[in-house]
Scaffold this motif. Structure first.
Motif, PDB file in Angstrom:
ATOM      1  N   PRO A 264      -9.057   4.493  -6.772  1.00 24.67           N
ATOM      2  CA  PRO A 264      -8.889   3.821  -5.476  1.00 24.67           C
ATOM      3  C   PRO A 264      -8.342   4.764  -4.401  1.00 24.67           C
ATOM      4  O   PRO A 264      -8.246   4.375  -3.234  1.00 24.67           O
ATOM      5  CB  PRO A 264      -7.877   2.717  -5.786  1.00 24.67           C
ATOM      6  CG  PRO A 264      -7.029   3.305  -6.866  1.00 24.67           C
ATOM      7  CD  PRO A 264      -7.948   4.176  -7.686  1.00 24.67           C
ATOM      8  N   PHE A 265      -7.990   5.992  -4.792  1.00 26.45           N
ATOM      9  CA  PHE A 265      -7.350   6.920  -3.865  1.00 26.45           C
ATOM     10  C   PHE A 265      -8.345   7.984  -3.412  1.00 26.45           C
ATOM     11  O   PHE A 265      -9.116   8.518  -4.218  1.00 26.45           O
ATOM     12  CB  PHE A 265      -6.152   7.610  -4.525  1.00 26.45           C
ATOM     13  CG  PHE A 265      -5.265   6.678  -5.307  1.00 26.45           C
ATOM     14  CD1 PHE A 265      -4.735   5.538  -4.711  1.00 26.45           C
ATOM     15  CD2 PHE A 265      -4.968   6.929  -6.639  1.00 26.45           C
ATOM     16  CE1 PHE A 265      -3.920   4.678  -5.429  1.00 26.45           C
ATOM     17  CE2 PHE A 265      -4.160   6.079  -7.367  1.00 26.45           C
ATOM     18  CZ  PHE A 265      -3.634   4.939  -6.766  1.00 26.45           C
ATOM     19  N   TRP A 283      -1.645   8.682   4.525  1.00 27.20           N
ATOM     20  CA  TRP A 283      -0.928   8.910   3.272  1.00 27.20           C
ATOM     21  C   TRP A 283       0.178   7.869   3.102  1.00 27.20           C
ATOM     22  O   TRP A 283       0.842   7.479   4.064  1.00 27.20           O
ATOM     23  CB  TRP A 283      -0.304  10.303   3.250  1.00 27.20           C
ATOM     24  CG  TRP A 283      -1.302  11.396   3.029  1.00 27.20           C
ATOM     25  CD1 TRP A 283      -1.961  12.102   3.986  1.00 27.20           C
ATOM     26  CD2 TRP A 283      -1.748  11.891   1.767  1.00 27.20           C
ATOM     27  NE1 TRP A 283      -2.809  13.020   3.417  1.00 27.20           N
ATOM     28  CE2 TRP A 283      -2.692  12.914   2.037  1.00 27.20           C
ATOM     29  CE3 TRP A 283      -1.464  11.588   0.443  1.00 27.20           C
ATOM     30  CZ2 TRP A 283      -3.337  13.623   1.038  1.00 27.20           C
ATOM     31  CZ3 TRP A 283      -2.099  12.297  -0.560  1.00 27.20           C
ATOM     32  CH2 TRP A 283      -3.031  13.297  -0.267  1.00 27.20           C
ATOM     33  N   PHE A 284       0.360   7.450   1.835  1.00 23.59           N
ATOM     34  CA  PHE A 284       1.383   6.464   1.503  1.00 23.59           C
ATOM     35  C   PHE A 284       2.101   6.882   0.211  1.00 23.59           C
ATOM     36  O   PHE A 284       1.558   7.631  -0.611  1.00 23.59           O
ATOM     37  CB  PHE A 284       0.774   5.069   1.297  1.00 23.59           C
ATOM     38  CG  PHE A 284       0.128   4.486   2.518  1.00 23.59           C
ATOM     39  CD1 PHE A 284       0.872   3.729   3.412  1.00 23.59           C
ATOM     40  CD2 PHE A 284      -1.225   4.690   2.773  1.00 23.59           C
ATOM     41  CE1 PHE A 284       0.277   3.178   4.539  1.00 23.59           C
ATOM     42  CE2 PHE A 284      -1.825   4.144   3.888  1.00 23.59           C
ATOM     43  CZ  PHE A 284      -1.073   3.389   4.779  1.00 23.59           C
ATOM     44  N   LEU A 334      -2.876  -2.695  -4.334  1.00 23.37           N
ATOM     45  CA  LEU A 334      -1.924  -1.599  -4.226  1.00 23.37           C
ATOM     46  C   LEU A 334      -0.728  -2.023  -3.383  1.00 23.37           C
ATOM     47  O   LEU A 334      -0.885  -2.668  -2.339  1.00 23.37           O
ATOM     48  CB  LEU A 334      -2.573  -0.370  -3.589  1.00 23.37           C
ATOM     49  CG  LEU A 334      -3.807   0.208  -4.289  1.00 23.37           C
ATOM     50  CD1 LEU A 334      -4.363   1.384  -3.497  1.00 23.37           C
ATOM     51  CD2 LEU A 334      -3.472   0.634  -5.709  1.00 23.37           C
ATOM     52  N   GLU A 335       0.446  -1.657  -3.855  1.00 22.87           N
ATOM     53  CA  GLU A 335       1.653  -1.797  -3.052  1.00 22.87           C
ATOM     54  C   GLU A 335       2.094  -0.397  -2.652  1.00 22.87           C
ATOM     55  O   GLU A 335       2.377   0.442  -3.522  1.00 22.87           O
ATOM     56  CB  GLU A 335       2.765  -2.498  -3.825  1.00 22.87           C
ATOM     57  CG  GLU A 335       4.028  -2.701  -2.994  1.00 22.87           C
ATOM     58  CD  GLU A 335       5.140  -3.400  -3.761  1.00 22.87           C
ATOM     59  OE1 GLU A 335       6.257  -3.516  -3.214  1.00 22.87           O
ATOM     60  OE2 GLU A 335       4.888  -3.828  -4.911  1.00 22.87           O
ATOM     61  N   VAL A 336       2.128  -0.136  -1.358  1.00 18.58           N
ATOM     62  CA  VAL A 336       2.422   1.202  -0.858  1.00 18.58           C
ATOM     63  C   VAL A 336       3.515   1.120   0.202  1.00 18.58           C
ATOM     64  O   VAL A 336       3.806   0.048   0.754  1.00 18.58           O
ATOM     65  CB  VAL A 336       1.159   1.867  -0.271  1.00 18.58           C
ATOM     66  CG1 VAL A 336       0.118   2.100  -1.358  1.00 18.58           C
ATOM     67  CG2 VAL A 336       0.576   1.021   0.850  1.00 18.58           C
ATOM     68  N   LYS A 344       6.744  -1.583   3.711  1.00 18.11           N
ATOM     69  CA  LYS A 344       5.849  -1.681   2.566  1.00 18.11           C
ATOM     70  C   LYS A 344       4.657  -2.557   2.917  1.00 18.11           C
ATOM     71  O   LYS A 344       4.773  -3.499   3.697  1.00 18.11           O
ATOM     72  CB  LYS A 344       6.580  -2.257   1.354  1.00 18.11           C
ATOM     73  CG  LYS A 344       7.691  -1.360   0.818  1.00 18.11           C
ATOM     74  CD  LYS A 344       8.334  -1.954  -0.419  1.00 18.11           C
ATOM     75  CE  LYS A 344       9.445  -1.051  -0.945  1.00 18.11           C
ATOM     76  NZ  LYS A 344      10.089  -1.626  -2.158  1.00 18.11           N
ATOM     77  N   GLN A 345       3.526  -2.221   2.290  1.00 21.20           N
ATOM     78  CA  GLN A 345       2.294  -2.966   2.539  1.00 21.20           C
ATOM     79  C   GLN A 345       1.655  -3.344   1.210  1.00 21.20           C
ATOM     80  O   GLN A 345       1.804  -2.644   0.207  1.00 21.20           O
ATOM     81  CB  GLN A 345       1.297  -2.131   3.351  1.00 21.20           C
ATOM     82  CG  GLN A 345       1.814  -1.623   4.679  1.00 21.20           C
ATOM     83  CD  GLN A 345       0.772  -0.770   5.383  1.00 21.20           C
ATOM     84  OE1 GLN A 345      -0.438  -0.885   5.132  1.00 21.20           O
ATOM     85  NE2 GLN A 345       1.235   0.101   6.278  1.00 21.20           N
ATOM     86  N   ILE A 346       0.933  -4.440   1.238  1.00 19.77           N
ATOM     87  CA  ILE A 346       0.129  -4.862   0.097  1.00 19.77           C
ATOM     88  C   ILE A 346      -1.334  -4.722   0.486  1.00 19.77           C
ATOM     89  O   ILE A 346      -1.811  -5.398   1.406  1.00 19.77           O
ATOM     90  CB  ILE A 346       0.435  -6.309  -0.320  1.00 19.77           C
ATOM     91  CG1 ILE A 346       1.917  -6.466  -0.676  1.00 19.77           C
ATOM     92  CG2 ILE A 346      -0.447  -6.709  -1.499  1.00 19.77           C
ATOM     93  CD1 ILE A 346       2.348  -5.690  -1.890  1.00 19.77           C
ATOM     94  N   ARG A 347      -2.032  -3.830  -0.181  1.00 22.07           N
ATOM     95  CA  ARG A 347      -3.455  -3.635   0.073  1.00 22.07           C
ATOM     96  C   ARG A 347      -4.233  -4.301  -1.062  1.00 22.07           C
ATOM     97  O   ARG A 347      -4.183  -3.848  -2.206  1.00 22.07           O
ATOM     98  CB  ARG A 347      -3.793  -2.143   0.133  1.00 22.07           C
ATOM     99  CG  ARG A 347      -3.102  -1.370   1.251  1.00 22.07           C
ATOM    100  CD  ARG A 347      -3.722  -1.700   2.605  1.00 22.07           C
ATOM    101  NE  ARG A 347      -3.190  -0.849   3.660  1.00 22.07           N
ATOM    102  CZ  ARG A 347      -3.780   0.277   4.080  1.00 22.07           C
ATOM    103  NH1 ARG A 347      -4.903   0.692   3.506  1.00 22.07           N
ATOM    104  NH2 ARG A 347      -3.234   0.976   5.054  1.00 22.07           N
TER     105      ARG A 347
END
Length: 372
Positions: A264-265, A283-284, A334-336, A344-347
């Motif tokens: 996923p990256f 970038w995260f 993803l949690e980044v 923080k974000q939830i993708r």
């Protein structure tokens, strides 16, 4: 005189029979047989110690080349133990070299001691030679089966049971062969030496240094001492390699190309053990993937792949997550965290693509080529 009386008279006459043997010739025979026995044991022990020591670097090379789990290396201290035990045991039970004018009684006593030492070694072979590698190999098999549990618990258990059963049956056979060697080769030799020692003690008072020795019922009058053949214990190392090879092949098959090469990256970089991932052009700091903490994923990769833990995280993420018992789908959550703030974000529904993995692989190859 009745037939029974004739038979009793004959047996009485036979019981009084004395065999007179030249002491020097008998001493030479005992010493020659003793040297043959020592040579047989020495070359067998030398071969086993040498093979055990040579296997140590081979173990490290195979482990590094094939990215084996850490349990593969448990056999290394076992090999050191086996070689070390043999060397220490022989040093502690070393016998003095023969002397030409040594009394016959001393020669026989020394030969008896050497045979009894070898009997003890083989009778206790389970504790010092079979049990240690059995433990390390079973742990390796269990670990391999555990890592393959993503294909189902039942196949993993069947795989472990089959390998463990084969190992135990094989080592049981080896133990039986060693005890058989003791029973058929070493014990008869020991009894012959005891009989000779008893005869010398009963019939001489000068330690067998006289020119002529009368010995009743001498066991060596009609046959030579048997030379103990090499123990089948040497087969242990060779067969152990075969067993580990079978388990290793199963491991390689299970970790082959069945895992999709996707990620996923768009890119991955590291701040010590903390992965930073690129999503799109930004970038995260990676916090979690599908609910799994990034720190747990990294720790599992370290325990499983050793020095290649970063490579496996970057290039074989699907395999890594699958071995953790959490096989990913085509899209992951993803949690980044932003690198510039604590936000923080939830993708959700981030696609796992071959293009991302290919880009990560190319970046890794460029780093390898540019490294000094």
């Amino acid at each position: 005189m009745a037939p029974d009386e004739f038979q009793q008279a004959w047996q009485a006459q036979s019981a009084q029979t004395r065999v007179t043997i030249d002491a020097d010739l008998l001493r030479q025979e005992v010493q020659r047989n003793q040297l043959n026995f020592r040579a047989t044991i020495f070359y067998r022990d030398f071969g086993e110690v040498l093979i055990a020591l040579l296997l140590i670097p081979v173990w490290f090379i195979l482990g590094a080349r094939t990215s084996s789990p850490w349990t593969w290396y448990l056999t290394v201290p076992v090999l050191i133990w086996m070689a070390g035990f043999m060397l220490v045991y022989r040093m502690r039970h070393r016998q003095k070299p023969n002397e030409p004018d040594e009394p016959l009684l001393h020669c026989v006593q020394r030969s008896l001691t050497e045979v009894e030492d070898q009997i003890w070694l083989l009778r206790n072979i389970f504790w010092w030679y079979l049990l240690p590698p059995s433990i390390s190999i079973l742990v390796f098999f269990a670990h391999v089966s555990w890592l393959s549990r993503s294909g189902g618990w039942l196949p993993a258990l069947i795989s472990f049971a089959g390998l463990a059963g084969f190992l135990l049956a094989l080592y049981g056979l080896i133990y039986f062969l060693n005890q058989r060697a003791v029973r058929l080769q070493l014990e008869p030799r020991r009894q012959e030496l005891l009989t000779l020692l008893s005869s010398l003690g009963d019939e001489t008072t000068d330690d067998g240094t006289g020119k002529q020795i009368p010995l009743p019922g001498l066991p060596f009058a009609e046959k030579r001492l048997q030379s103990s053949s090499a123990s089948p214990a040497r087969l242990i190392i060779v067969l152990t390699i075969v067993i580990l090879f079978l388990g290793f092949m199963i491991f390689k098959i299970q970790r082959g190309d069945e895992y999709p090469k996707i990620s996923p990256f768009a890119a991955v970089r590291w701040q010590e053990s903390q992965p930073e991932v690129k999503l799109g052009e930004e970038w995260f700091k990676l916090i979690a993937l599908d609910g799994l903490l990034a720190s747990e994923i990294v720790e599992f990769s370290k325990q499983t792949y050793g020095d290649k833990w970063q490579k496996r995280f970057e290039e074989d993420l699907v395999e890594l997550l699958t071995r953790m018992g959490h096989p990913p789908k085509d899209k992951v959550t993803l949690e980044v965290q932003s690198l510039d703030s604590s936000e923080k974000q939830i993708r959700k529904d981030v696609p796992m693509t071959k293009e991302n993995r290919a880009a990560i692989r190319r970046a890794a190859q460029q780093r390898e080529h540019s490294a000094p």
